[in-house]
Design a protein around this motif. Structure first.
Motif, PDB file in Angstrom:
ATOM      1  N   ARG A  73      -2.253  37.708 -47.126  1.00 24.51           N
ATOM      2  CA  ARG A  73      -2.047  36.284 -47.355  1.00 24.51           C
ATOM      3  C   ARG A  73      -0.744  35.788 -46.744  1.00 24.51           C
ATOM      4  NH1 ARG A  73       1.417  35.722 -51.842  1.00 24.51           N
ATOM      5  NH2 ARG A  73       1.866  37.702 -52.848  1.00 24.51           N
ATOM      6  N   TYR A  74      -0.684  34.509 -46.486  1.00 27.86           N
ATOM      7  CA  TYR A  74       0.514  33.883 -45.947  1.00 27.86           C
ATOM      8  C   TYR A  74       1.229  33.114 -47.048  1.00 27.86           C
ATOM      9  CZ  TYR A  74      -0.568  34.926 -41.107  1.00 27.86           C
ATOM     10  OH  TYR A  74      -0.801  35.580 -39.930  1.00 27.86           O
ATOM     11  N   ILE A  75       2.549  33.218 -47.044  1.00 29.11           N
ATOM     12  CA  ILE A  75       3.375  32.463 -47.967  1.00 29.11           C
ATOM     13  C   ILE A  75       3.634  31.079 -47.351  1.00 29.11           C
ATOM     14  CG2 ILE A  75       5.588  32.404 -49.164  1.00 29.11           C
ATOM     15  CD1 ILE A  75       3.657  34.648 -50.014  1.00 29.11           C
ATOM     16  N   SER A  76       3.653  30.072 -48.178  1.00 30.19           N
ATOM     17  CA  SER A  76       3.888  28.715 -47.689  1.00 30.19           C
ATOM     18  C   SER A  76       5.203  28.618 -46.934  1.00 30.19           C
ATOM     19  CB  SER A  76       3.935  27.746 -48.888  1.00 30.19           C
ATOM     20  OG  SER A  76       4.395  26.484 -48.471  1.00 30.19           O
ATOM     21  N   THR A  77       5.220  27.796 -45.874  1.00 28.38           N
ATOM     22  CA  THR A  77       6.443  27.609 -45.105  1.00 28.38           C
ATOM     23  C   THR A  77       7.325  26.519 -45.706  1.00 28.38           C
ATOM     24  OG1 THR A  77       5.311  26.044 -43.650  1.00 28.38           O
ATOM     25  CG2 THR A  77       5.357  28.345 -42.961  1.00 28.38           C
ATOM     26  N   SER A  78       7.024  26.062 -46.905  1.00 26.45           N
ATOM     27  CA  SER A  78       7.864  25.060 -47.558  1.00 26.45           C
ATOM     28  C   SER A  78       9.158  25.706 -48.020  1.00 26.45           C
ATOM     29  CB  SER A  78       7.139  24.469 -48.765  1.00 26.45           C
ATOM     30  OG  SER A  78       7.065  25.425 -49.805  1.00 26.45           O
ATOM     31  N   THR A  79      10.055  24.899 -48.586  1.00 25.22           N
ATOM     32  CA  THR A  79      11.354  25.418 -49.018  1.00 25.22           C
ATOM     33  C   THR A  79      11.305  25.986 -50.430  1.00 25.22           C
ATOM     34  OG1 THR A  79      11.972  23.208 -49.777  1.00 25.22           O
ATOM     35  CG2 THR A  79      12.620  23.831 -47.531  1.00 25.22           C
ATOM     36  N   ALA A  80      10.135  26.067 -51.034  1.00 25.83           N
ATOM     37  CA  ALA A  80      10.027  26.636 -52.382  1.00 25.83           C
ATOM     38  C   ALA A  80      10.493  28.083 -52.374  1.00 25.83           C
ATOM     39  CB  ALA A  80       8.578  26.551 -52.856  1.00 25.83           C
ATOM     40  N   ASN A  81      11.156  28.509 -53.465  1.00 28.04           N
ATOM     41  CA  ASN A  81      11.716  29.852 -53.489  1.00 28.04           C
ATOM     42  C   ASN A  81      11.065  30.728 -54.546  1.00 28.04           C
ATOM     43  OD1 ASN A  81      12.752  28.757 -55.808  1.00 28.04           O
ATOM     44  ND2 ASN A  81      14.885  28.763 -55.135  1.00 28.04           N
ATOM     45  N   ASN A  82       9.887  30.361 -55.011  1.00 27.26           N
ATOM     46  CA  ASN A  82       9.229  31.155 -56.047  1.00 27.26           C
ATOM     47  C   ASN A  82       8.167  32.073 -55.445  1.00 27.26           C
ATOM     48  OD1 ASN A  82       7.603  29.028 -55.352  1.00 27.26           O
ATOM     49  ND2 ASN A  82       6.849  28.642 -57.416  1.00 27.26           N
ATOM     50  N   LEU A  83       8.562  32.802 -54.401  1.00 29.17           N
ATOM     51  CA  LEU A  83       7.684  33.756 -53.739  1.00 29.17           C
ATOM     52  C   LEU A  83       7.134  34.778 -54.733  1.00 29.17           C
ATOM     53  CD1 LEU A  83       6.597  35.366 -51.256  1.00 29.17           C
ATOM     54  CD2 LEU A  83       8.852  36.433 -51.144  1.00 29.17           C
ATOM     55  N   GLN A  84       5.841  35.015 -54.681  1.00 30.36           N
ATOM     56  CA  GLN A  84       5.207  36.010 -55.547  1.00 30.36           C
ATOM     57  C   GLN A  84       4.492  37.019 -54.668  1.00 30.36           C
ATOM     58  OE1 GLN A  84       3.945  34.727 -59.207  1.00 30.36           O
ATOM     59  NE2 GLN A  84       3.573  36.828 -59.831  1.00 30.36           N
ATOM     60  N   PHE A  85       4.737  38.299 -54.908  1.00 25.01           N
ATOM     61  CA  PHE A  85       4.074  39.330 -54.121  1.00 25.01           C
ATOM     62  C   PHE A  85       3.902  40.597 -54.959  1.00 25.01           C
ATOM     63  CE2 PHE A  85       8.614  40.035 -53.421  1.00 25.01           C
ATOM     64  CZ  PHE A  85       8.743  41.408 -53.587  1.00 25.01           C
ATOM     65  N   ARG A  86       3.018  41.461 -54.474  1.00 28.21           N
ATOM     66  CA  ARG A  86       2.881  42.812 -55.008  1.00 28.21           C
ATOM     67  C   ARG A  86       3.087  43.785 -53.859  1.00 28.21           C
ATOM     68  NH1 ARG A  86       0.803  42.826 -60.155  1.00 28.21           N
ATOM     69  NH2 ARG A  86      -0.221  40.890 -60.837  1.00 28.21           N
ATOM     70  N   LEU A  87       3.278  45.042 -54.175  1.00 31.04           N
ATOM     71  CA  LEU A  87       3.415  46.052 -53.137  1.00 31.04           C
ATOM     72  C   LEU A  87       2.035  46.380 -52.583  1.00 31.04           C
ATOM     73  CD1 LEU A  87       6.049  48.345 -54.878  1.00 31.04           C
ATOM     74  CD2 LEU A  87       6.429  46.478 -53.257  1.00 31.04           C
ATOM     75  N   ASP A  88       1.973  46.585 -51.289  1.00 34.98           N
ATOM     76  CA  ASP A  88       0.701  46.783 -50.602  1.00 34.98           C
ATOM     77  C   ASP A  88       0.441  48.279 -50.426  1.00 34.98           C
ATOM     78  OD1 ASP A  88      -1.527  46.742 -49.039  1.00 34.98           O
ATOM     79  OD2 ASP A  88      -0.708  45.409 -47.502  1.00 34.98           O
ATOM     80  N   GLU A  89      -0.492  48.817 -51.191  1.00 37.47           N
ATOM     81  CA  GLU A  89      -0.793  50.252 -51.145  1.00 37.47           C
ATOM     82  C   GLU A  89      -1.219  50.693 -49.754  1.00 37.47           C
ATOM     83  OE1 GLU A  89      -2.788  53.940 -51.119  1.00 37.47           O
ATOM     84  OE2 GLU A  89      -3.804  52.019 -50.765  1.00 37.47           O
ATOM     85  N   ARG A  90      -1.814  49.797 -48.999  1.00 36.11           N
ATOM     86  CA  ARG A  90      -2.292  50.168 -47.656  1.00 36.11           C
ATOM     87  C   ARG A  90      -1.152  50.523 -46.725  1.00 36.11           C
ATOM     88  NH1 ARG A  90      -5.461  44.857 -46.489  1.00 36.11           N
ATOM     89  NH2 ARG A  90      -3.602  44.135 -47.594  1.00 36.11           N
ATOM     90  N   THR A  91       0.068  50.058 -47.042  1.00 34.98           N
ATOM     91  CA  THR A  91       1.224  50.369 -46.194  1.00 34.98           C
ATOM     92  C   THR A  91       2.027  51.554 -46.722  1.00 34.98           C
ATOM     93  OG1 THR A  91       2.773  48.916 -47.395  1.00 34.98           O
ATOM     94  CG2 THR A  91       1.417  47.909 -45.669  1.00 34.98           C
ATOM     95  N   ALA A  92       1.793  51.987 -47.960  1.00 38.81           N
ATOM     96  CA  ALA A  92       2.659  52.965 -48.627  1.00 38.81           C
ATOM     97  C   ALA A  92       2.517  54.368 -48.038  1.00 38.81           C
ATOM     98  CB  ALA A  92       2.340  53.007 -50.121  1.00 38.81           C
ATOM     99  N   HIS A  93       3.656  54.981 -47.756  1.00 41.43           N
ATOM    100  CA  HIS A  93       3.671  56.371 -47.305  1.00 41.43           C
ATOM    101  C   HIS A  93       3.074  57.263 -48.390  1.00 41.43           C
ATOM    102  CE1 HIS A  93       5.493  60.358 -46.514  1.00 41.43           C
ATOM    103  NE2 HIS A  93       5.305  60.021 -45.246  1.00 41.43           N
TER     104      HIS A  93
END
Length: 224
Positions: free
Chosen positions: A36-56
């Motif tokens: 997913r893409y995070i909004s390019t607005s100036t809001a600072n309440n970014l929400q994310f989880r760690l992506d298992e597909r990238t994890a070593h």
């Protein structure tokens, strides 16, 4: 006087020697559209989880993919689903979103680790590299009881008394700023400056213990 931090020491290979990967060709990553893409607005309440597909394979995710723990032995890489997004040689994991603009803030509980890196990296960064060793990643790290900032394999000591239980990360994409935040004093302890030109992901390296991420937070008032 404490010995200077070694870049090779700080970017230890999880299961192989440095020489074994030096002969391997680097590959860029083609990420699927479902990230997913995070909004390019100036809001600072970014929400994310760690992506298992990238994890070593040495990293396990927990607490609904908001935390990561380092396993000394880890999983046999042959037992982990192979895909171009996964870090193959370094104990690194990305957040599950791309940031292409705006000002964003999140925090990380670090009290259960003595060796880690926190920051951002370009979403298409080579999975054969470690965060901080190339020009596509910008991180703050802790090792040998010292803080440092790192990008393009260049280490800059960060003056910080002791190690707090929890730190903040501030990203201002347009301003080209990545800041390490002292939560109690509500101030930026150290800032990295860059010209961000590609979508970024929250990035984490871990070689001991565990980290817990806290996203969806408002930026502390008065932060400079």
């Amino acid at each position: 006087m404490a010995a200077p931090i070694s870049a090779a020491r700080l970017c230890r290979l999880a299961a192989r020697t440095v020489s074994s990967i030096s002969s391997r060709p680097r590959r860029t990553v083609s990420l699927p559209a479902r990230i997913r893409y995070i909004s390019t607005s100036t809001a600072n309440n970014l929400q994310f989880r760690l992506d298992e597909r990238t994890a070593h394979s040495s990293l396990d995710l927990f607490k609904k993919d908001t935390g990561v723990i380092y396993r000394i032995l880890g999983l046999d890489p042959s037992h982990v689903q192979d895909n171009p997004e996964r870090f193959r040689d370094w104990a690194v994991v990305f957040g599950d979103g791309k940031i292409s603009g705006g000002r964003h803030y999140w925090e990380v509980t670090v009290k259960k680790s003595q060796e880690f890196r926190l920051g951002v990296a370009e979403a298409l960064m080579s999975r054969d590299d470690c965060v901080g060793t190339n020009s596509s990643s910008w991180v703050f790290g802790y090792a040998q009881r010292k803080w440092f900032a790192m990008t393009s394999n260049k280490i800059v000591p960060v003056t910080l008394v002791g190690k707090p239980d929890r730190v903040g990360i501030l990203l201002d994409y347009e301003a080209g700023l990545l800041g390490l935040v002292d939560i109690e004093k509500r101030r930026i302890t150290h800032a990295l400056r860059a010209q961000f030109k590609a979508p970024l992901c929250p990035a984490f390296g871990l070689w001991d213990g565990e980290l817990l991420t806290h996203s969806g937070l408002e930026e502390p008032e008065g932060l400079k």
